[in-house]
Design a protein around this motif. Structure first.
Motif, PDB file in Angstrom:
ATOM      1  N   ARG A  69      76.150  61.046  10.550  1.00 25.25           N
ATOM      2  CA  ARG A  69      75.049  60.217  10.623  1.00 25.25           C
ATOM      3  C   ARG A  69      74.011  60.717  11.472  1.00 25.25           C
ATOM      4  O   ARG A  69      74.636  60.780  12.768  1.00 25.25           O
ATOM      5  N   CYS A  70      72.814  60.803  11.235  1.00 21.70           N
ATOM      6  CA  CYS A  70      71.604  61.177  12.188  1.00 21.70           C
ATOM      7  C   CYS A  70      70.541  60.221  11.739  1.00 21.70           C
ATOM      8  O   CYS A  70      70.525  59.753  10.556  1.00 21.70           O
ATOM      9  N   ASP A  71      69.494  60.007  12.600  1.00 21.23           N
ATOM     10  CA  ASP A  71      68.342  59.304  12.325  1.00 21.23           C
ATOM     11  C   ASP A  71      67.153  60.185  12.510  1.00 21.23           C
ATOM     12  O   ASP A  71      67.182  61.102  12.888  1.00 21.23           O
ATOM     13  N   ILE A  72      66.105  59.732  11.573  1.00 23.76           N
ATOM     14  CA  ILE A  72      64.982  60.943  11.626  1.00 23.76           C
ATOM     15  C   ILE A  72      63.656  60.437  11.822  1.00 23.76           C
ATOM     16  O   ILE A  72      62.620  61.237  11.786  1.00 23.76           O
ATOM     17  N   ASP A  73      63.382  59.066  12.387  1.00 25.19           N
ATOM     18  CA  ASP A  73      62.103  58.506  12.743  1.00 25.19           C
ATOM     19  C   ASP A  73      61.680  58.851  14.273  1.00 25.19           C
ATOM     20  O   ASP A  73      62.841  59.117  14.919  1.00 25.19           O
ATOM     21  N   GLY A  74      60.635  58.890  14.470  1.00 30.05           N
ATOM     22  CA  GLY A  74      60.033  59.129  15.831  1.00 30.05           C
ATOM     23  C   GLY A  74      59.280  57.827  16.366  1.00 30.05           C
ATOM     24  O   GLY A  74      59.529  56.674  15.646  1.00 30.05           O
ATOM     25  N   LEU A  75      58.611  57.951  17.552  1.00 27.62           N
ATOM     26  CA  LEU A  75      58.021  56.553  17.982  1.00 27.62           C
ATOM     27  C   LEU A  75      56.383  56.822  18.317  1.00 27.62           C
ATOM     28  O   LEU A  75      56.011  57.891  17.978  1.00 27.62           O
ATOM     29  N   PRO A  76      55.957  55.644  18.257  1.00 29.68           N
ATOM     30  CA  PRO A  76      54.421  55.451  18.481  1.00 29.68           C
ATOM     31  C   PRO A  76      54.029  55.767  19.833  1.00 29.68           C
ATOM     32  O   PRO A  76      53.604  54.855  20.589  1.00 29.68           O
ATOM     33  N   GLU A  88      52.172  67.314  16.924  1.00 31.98           N
ATOM     34  CA  GLU A  88      50.796  67.637  16.279  1.00 31.98           C
ATOM     35  C   GLU A  88      50.008  66.502  15.855  1.00 31.98           C
ATOM     36  O   GLU A  88      48.901  66.464  15.391  1.00 31.98           O
ATOM     37  N   HIS A  89      50.771  65.449  16.059  1.00 34.13           N
ATOM     38  CA  HIS A  89      50.293  64.111  15.546  1.00 34.13           C
ATOM     39  C   HIS A  89      49.853  63.201  16.872  1.00 34.13           C
ATOM     40  O   HIS A  89      50.856  62.661  17.453  1.00 34.13           O
ATOM     41  N   ALA A  90      48.695  62.765  16.903  1.00 32.68           N
ATOM     42  CA  ALA A  90      48.377  62.224  18.266  1.00 32.68           C
ATOM     43  C   ALA A  90      49.046  60.715  17.955  1.00 32.68           C
ATOM     44  O   ALA A  90      49.153  60.222  16.777  1.00 32.68           O
ATOM     45  N   GLY A  91      49.689  60.399  19.087  1.00 30.27           N
ATOM     46  CA  GLY A  91      50.271  58.740  19.190  1.00 30.27           C
ATOM     47  C   GLY A  91      51.608  58.812  18.628  1.00 30.27           C
ATOM     48  O   GLY A  91      52.248  57.650  18.286  1.00 30.27           O
ATOM     49  N   ARG A  92      52.116  60.037  18.381  1.00 28.67           N
ATOM     50  CA  ARG A  92      53.576  59.935  17.694  1.00 28.67           C
ATOM     51  C   ARG A  92      54.296  61.113  18.325  1.00 28.67           C
ATOM     52  O   ARG A  92      53.655  62.085  18.558  1.00 28.67           O
ATOM     53  N   MET A  93      55.546  60.761  18.488  1.00 26.37           N
ATOM     54  CA  MET A  93      56.380  61.694  19.499  1.00 26.37           C
ATOM     55  C   MET A  93      58.044  61.410  18.901  1.00 26.37           C
ATOM     56  O   MET A  93      58.177  60.225  18.759  1.00 26.37           O
ATOM     57  N   HIS A  94      58.627  62.413  18.846  1.00 24.20           N
ATOM     58  CA  HIS A  94      60.253  62.407  18.795  1.00 24.20           C
ATOM     59  C   HIS A  94      60.650  62.327  20.482  1.00 24.20           C
ATOM     60  O   HIS A  94      61.156  63.146  20.902  1.00 24.20           O
ATOM     61  N   ALA A  95      60.517  60.881  20.852  1.00 26.98           N
ATOM     62  CA  ALA A  95      60.740  60.538  22.214  1.00 26.98           C
ATOM     63  C   ALA A  95      62.182  60.173  22.477  1.00 26.98           C
ATOM     64  O   ALA A  95      62.623  59.620  23.506  1.00 26.98           O
ATOM     65  N   CYS A  96      62.979  60.246  21.411  1.00 24.51           N
ATOM     66  CA  CYS A  96      64.548  59.708  21.620  1.00 24.51           C
ATOM     67  C   CYS A  96      65.248  60.501  21.100  1.00 24.51           C
ATOM     68  O   CYS A  96      66.581  60.363  20.925  1.00 24.51           O
ATOM     69  N   GLY A  97      64.889  61.857  20.798  1.00 22.70           N
ATOM     70  CA  GLY A  97      65.916  62.888  20.246  1.00 22.70           C
ATOM     71  C   GLY A  97      66.210  62.936  18.686  1.00 22.70           C
ATOM     72  O   GLY A  97      67.134  63.550  18.476  1.00 22.70           O
ATOM     73  N   HIS A  98      65.501  62.165  18.004  1.00 18.18           N
ATOM     74  CA  HIS A  98      65.860  62.277  16.533  1.00 18.18           C
ATOM     75  C   HIS A  98      65.712  63.478  15.967  1.00 18.18           C
ATOM     76  O   HIS A  98      66.503  63.920  15.038  1.00 18.18           O
ATOM     77  N   ASP A  99      64.580  64.292  16.249  1.00 14.61           N
ATOM     78  CA  ASP A  99      64.564  65.635  15.926  1.00 14.61           C
ATOM     79  C   ASP A  99      65.830  66.453  16.050  1.00 14.61           C
ATOM     80  O   ASP A  99      66.292  67.317  15.278  1.00 14.61           O
ATOM     81  N   PHE A 100      66.301  66.267  17.383  1.00 12.04           N
ATOM     82  CA  PHE A 100      67.637  66.756  17.716  1.00 12.04           C
ATOM     83  C   PHE A 100      68.671  66.441  16.721  1.00 12.04           C
ATOM     84  O   PHE A 100      69.518  67.286  16.275  1.00 12.04           O
ATOM     85  N   HIS A 101      69.027  65.253  16.485  1.00 12.04           N
ATOM     86  CA  HIS A 101      69.953  64.506  15.884  1.00 12.04           C
ATOM     87  C   HIS A 101      69.979  65.393  14.385  1.00 12.04           C
ATOM     88  O   HIS A 101      70.866  65.663  13.725  1.00 12.04           O
ATOM     89  N   ILE A 102      68.643  65.303  13.826  1.00 12.87           N
ATOM     90  CA  ILE A 102      68.581  65.897  12.431  1.00 12.87           C
ATOM     91  C   ILE A 102      68.939  67.273  12.483  1.00 12.87           C
ATOM     92  O   ILE A 102      69.772  67.554  11.492  1.00 12.87           O
ATOM     93  N   SER A 103      68.439  68.108  13.386  1.00 14.07           N
ATOM     94  CA  SER A 103      68.924  69.701  13.340  1.00 14.07           C
ATOM     95  C   SER A 103      70.104  69.685  13.434  1.00 14.07           C
ATOM     96  O   SER A 103      70.786  70.658  12.972  1.00 14.07           O
ATOM     97  N   ALA A 104      70.849  69.100  14.221  1.00 13.35           N
ATOM     98  CA  ALA A 104      72.407  69.053  14.493  1.00 13.35           C
ATOM     99  C   ALA A 104      73.328  68.759  13.354  1.00 13.35           C
ATOM    100  O   ALA A 104      74.174  69.727  12.880  1.00 13.35           O
ATOM    101  N   VAL A 105      72.940  67.659  12.588  1.00 14.17           N
ATOM    102  CA  VAL A 105      73.598  67.292  11.614  1.00 14.17           C
ATOM    103  C   VAL A 105      73.174  68.125  10.270  1.00 14.17           C
ATOM    104  O   VAL A 105      74.244  68.510   9.446  1.00 14.17           O
ATOM    105  N   LEU A 106      72.144  68.526  10.529  1.00 16.51           N
ATOM    106  CA  LEU A 106      71.756  69.800   9.376  1.00 16.51           C
ATOM    107  C   LEU A 106      72.500  71.042   9.582  1.00 16.51           C
ATOM    108  O   LEU A 106      73.235  71.479   8.718  1.00 16.51           O
ATOM    109  N   GLY A 107      72.853  71.456  10.597  1.00 17.22           N
ATOM    110  CA  GLY A 107      73.776  72.645  11.036  1.00 17.22           C
ATOM    111  C   GLY A 107      75.178  72.163  10.721  1.00 17.22           C
ATOM    112  O   GLY A 107      75.750  73.113  10.339  1.00 17.22           O
ATOM    113  N   SER A 108      75.591  70.963  10.979  1.00 17.04           N
ATOM    114  CA  SER A 108      76.820  70.769  10.365  1.00 17.04           C
ATOM    115  C   SER A 108      77.091  70.750   8.782  1.00 17.04           C
ATOM    116  O   SER A 108      78.137  71.483   8.618  1.00 17.04           O
ATOM    117  N   ALA A 109      76.072  70.385   8.233  1.00 13.73           N
ATOM    118  CA  ALA A 109      75.922  70.505   6.747  1.00 13.73           C
ATOM    119  C   ALA A 109      76.145  71.809   6.452  1.00 13.73           C
ATOM    120  O   ALA A 109      76.924  72.456   5.759  1.00 13.73           O
TER     121      ALA A 109
END
Length: 377
Positions: A69-76, A88-109
């Motif tokens: 399992r990974c999670d895919i949402d960002g933060l405000p 590239e989106h004002a006021g939004r950020m992957h500030a908890c590493g979910h972008d990393f989680h997505i990519s790692a589990v995608l690599g596992s797939a």
């Protein structure tokens, strides 16, 4: 794709996901991108009633069933990392590493798909929405797709550790998360004549102080826990005692017993403090995820697999942040692992960042957990 191509692909995708964060239950483009990535690799995406997020599968289609399992949402949060691939989106950020989680589990797939014929069971790959809501895990569970899963593994970035280090411990790694609000009802009056009214601000102030005695006097001193009041509102001018005051806060702890006791004491103190000043309190409780609960035997297994992969393993620290991976663990045994992604400001900080060099080892480790879990079962 060979392993080198896979690692380059997931690094490129990590940059894309980081540049395009989406908030909880709004992960439309993230989900679309994942569907395209998985379809291009010939990986089946299951037809489930999820508006965002998805579950894919690799393997025989038969038991035993393992889930990653990974999670895919960002933060405000407005990003201040200075990265070349910043949001590239004002006021939004992957500030908890979910972008990393997505990519790692995608690599596992990808890694699992490359040796699909050798797999002795089925791996479900969960790309979960709305962990930060929290509650996206519940949406996945409600589909019933995981009813036969025998073990589940999740990962989370850690800015405490260097690349190549994992934090793993048995039992709770993150805390239960509850929110509460209290409205104290009094009687408004002129500030020059407090005796003619009932001051709800005094009630609220007394409750804030009294609530701190719960952790220091009611629960075991050896048990981590907290009660934080984080927001108070009352009145609208300087010379009027208002009719009511309102506050909200959060409770965090690691055991079900402490969680129950703290809730009971919050109610008692709110009502008691209000009554002592002649008013009354109205309290609402919002239960969030429980504490994570790493299964002891699967924890030992995860440590063994990490050492076989020549990764360093340290005991994960106790953390009073929340994680809705805990919802899965209420029904499925498994392990939540902290992955060292290089030293950085804390998660949820606008300067938070991860080292992409950790992607390859994380993807390889998660895939290996699945493969060796089949052998163990």
């Amino acid at each position: 794709m060979n392993e080198q191509d896979i690692f380059q692909k997931i690094t490129d995708e990590f940059y894309w996901f980081h540049r395009h964060p989406e908030l909880s239950y709004e992960e439309v483009e993230t989900t679309k991108r994942l569907r395209e990535d998985l379809a291009a690799a010939g990986i089946e995406v299951l037809d489930l009633p999820l508006k965002t997020g998805l579950v894919a599968k690799v393997g025989t289609g038969e038991a035993p069933f393992i889930a990653l399992r990974c999670d895919i949402d960002g933060l405000p949060i407005q990003e201040e990392s200075g990265l070349a691939y910043a949001s590239e989106h004002a006021g939004r950020m992957h500030a908890c590493g979910h972008d990393f989680h997505i990519s790692a589990v995608l690599g596992s797939a990808y890694l699992l798909k490359a040796k699909e014929r050798e797999l002795r069971g089925t791996v479900y790959l969960i790309f979960q929405p709305a962990e930060e809501a929290p509650g996206g895990a519940c949406k996945v569970m409600e589909t019933g797709v995981l009813k036969d899963v025998q073990a589940i593994f999740g990962l989370h970035t850690s800015p405490l550790y260097d690349v190549g280090t994992l934090g793993i411990r048995s039992g709770a790694v993150t805390a239960s998360v509850d929110k509460f609000t209290v409205t104290f009802h009094g009687k408004g009056t002129h500030a020059a004549h407090p005796e003619r009214g009932i001051d709800p601000i005094v009630m609220a102030a007394s409750f804030v102080t009294a609530a701190q005695s719960i952790v220091s006097r009611n629960i075991d001193p050896a048990h981590p826990g907290l009660v934080s009041i984080t927001h108070i509102e009352s009145g609208n001018t300087w010379n009027v005692i208002p009719e009511s005051s309102w506050l909200e806060g959060t409770v965090r702890c690691l055991t079900a017993e402490d969680r129950k006791l703290i809730k009971k004491r919050i109610y008692e103190l709110a009502e008691g403090q209000a009554a002592s000043f002649g008013g009354h309190a109205e309290l609402t409780w919002y239960a969030g995820p429980p504490a994570t609960d790493n299964t002891p035997d699967w924890t030992d297994f995860a440590i063994e697999v990490a050492k076989e992969a020549e990764l360093d393993v340290v005991p994960a620290p106790v953390n009073l942040a929340g994680e809705d991976f805990a919802y899965y663990q209420e029904e499925i045994p498994g392990v939540f692992v902290l992955v060292g992604t290089g030293k950085s400001p804390a998660n949820h900080n606008p300067k938070f960042h991860v080292d992409p060099a950790a992607l390859g080892p994380a993807a390889r480790y998660m895939a290996r957990l699945a493969v060796e879990a089949f052998a163990r079962l």
